[in-house]
Write an enzyme that holds these catalytic residues in place. Sequence first.
Site, PDB file in Angstrom:
ATOM      1  CB  ALA A 125      -1.031  -0.297   1.454  1.00  0.00           C
ATOM      2  CB  SER A 126       4.333   2.116  -0.076  1.00  0.00           C
ATOM      3  OG  SER A 126       5.090   1.104  -0.867  1.00  0.00           O
ATOM      4  NE  ARG A 127       6.393   1.099  -5.932  1.00  0.00           N
ATOM      5  CZ  ARG A 127       6.259   0.232  -6.814  1.00  0.00           C
ATOM      6  NH1 ARG A 127       7.030   1.651  -7.374  1.00  0.00           N
ATOM      7  NH2 ARG A 127       7.340  -0.450  -7.138  1.00  0.00           N
ATOM      8  CG  ASP A 131       8.502 -11.194   1.793  1.00  0.00           C
ATOM      9  OD1 ASP A 131       7.559 -11.463   1.158  1.00  0.00           O
ATOM     10  OD2 ASP A 131       9.475 -11.962   1.893  1.00  0.00           O
ATOM     11  CB  SER A 176      -4.357  -8.443 -13.439  1.00  0.00           C
ATOM     12  OG  SER A 176      -3.389  -7.879 -15.341  1.00  0.00           O
ATOM     13  CE1 TYR A 187       1.458  -8.519 -12.640  1.00  0.00           C
ATOM     14  CE2 TYR A 187      -0.127  -8.350 -14.431  1.00  0.00           C
ATOM     15  CZ  TYR A 187       0.372  -8.148 -13.541  1.00  0.00           C
ATOM     16  OH  TYR A 187      -0.850  -7.510 -12.573  1.00  0.00           O
TER      17      TYR A 187
END
Length: 252
Positions: free
Chosen positions: A16-18, A67, A147, A160
């Site tokens: 959630a940092s960016r 992590d 996604s 991915y």
Amino acid sequence: MQKEILAGKTALVTGASRGIGKAIALKLAEEGANVVVNYLNSQTQANFIVNEINKMEKGRAIDVKGDVTDILSIRRMARIIDDEFGGIDILVNNAGQLLRPQYWKDVTERVWEQSLKINLQGPLLCIQTFVPMMERRGGGKIVNIASMYGITGSAFVPAYTAAKAGLINLTLGLAKNLAPQINVNAIAPGNIATEMTNSAGDDFLEQIVSETPLKRLGTPEEVADAVLFLSSPMSSFITGHVLVVDGGLLLQ
């Protein structure tokens, strides 16, 4: 004065940092939730988000390093969260990573394993750890950030997209397993204006925009709006759903 729809709830947002994770954390906080801002390396950015949330004077926020691919690290996070908030009501599995684009024949064993570990194993480990907390509190909401390419596939990032397809399938299975106490849904973003997308180059971005019916990239805030819906009482009769936020690109 109208009460915020998540007042009294506690949410954990991984990664959630960016980018999208940051937007989700801020959006849930705006609606009154206590928010745990998880980060791995970006402590300064996580601290900034926590300060922004606490300035709102609605819910309370803390940042917790962890992590999501390491069960011991996740259990440490769980102990901190339990001590601070007595558990969680909302889990947003946002942490993920798009490793460098490769054609299928160039995918190394390391890239394949890392992609599955970060994008699929991580959410499962978090769910296994935090669901007992949610059950103890009477239920909750899980939102997995998948996604659009987990639905369509991609010739350029097969590891991915395989991991995100697995996350979608995991969502469907867990929606059955965890009902009726816990709703489990997924968001499948399309091309969103983040650092990762913007680094792809002008030619790629122009092509994507031209192919998207709404003729633009999405914003992290628009993904956050979808997460808010699936985290709130407004979606109480929705589980096992994959909400695509792609500007209509799947229509092509």
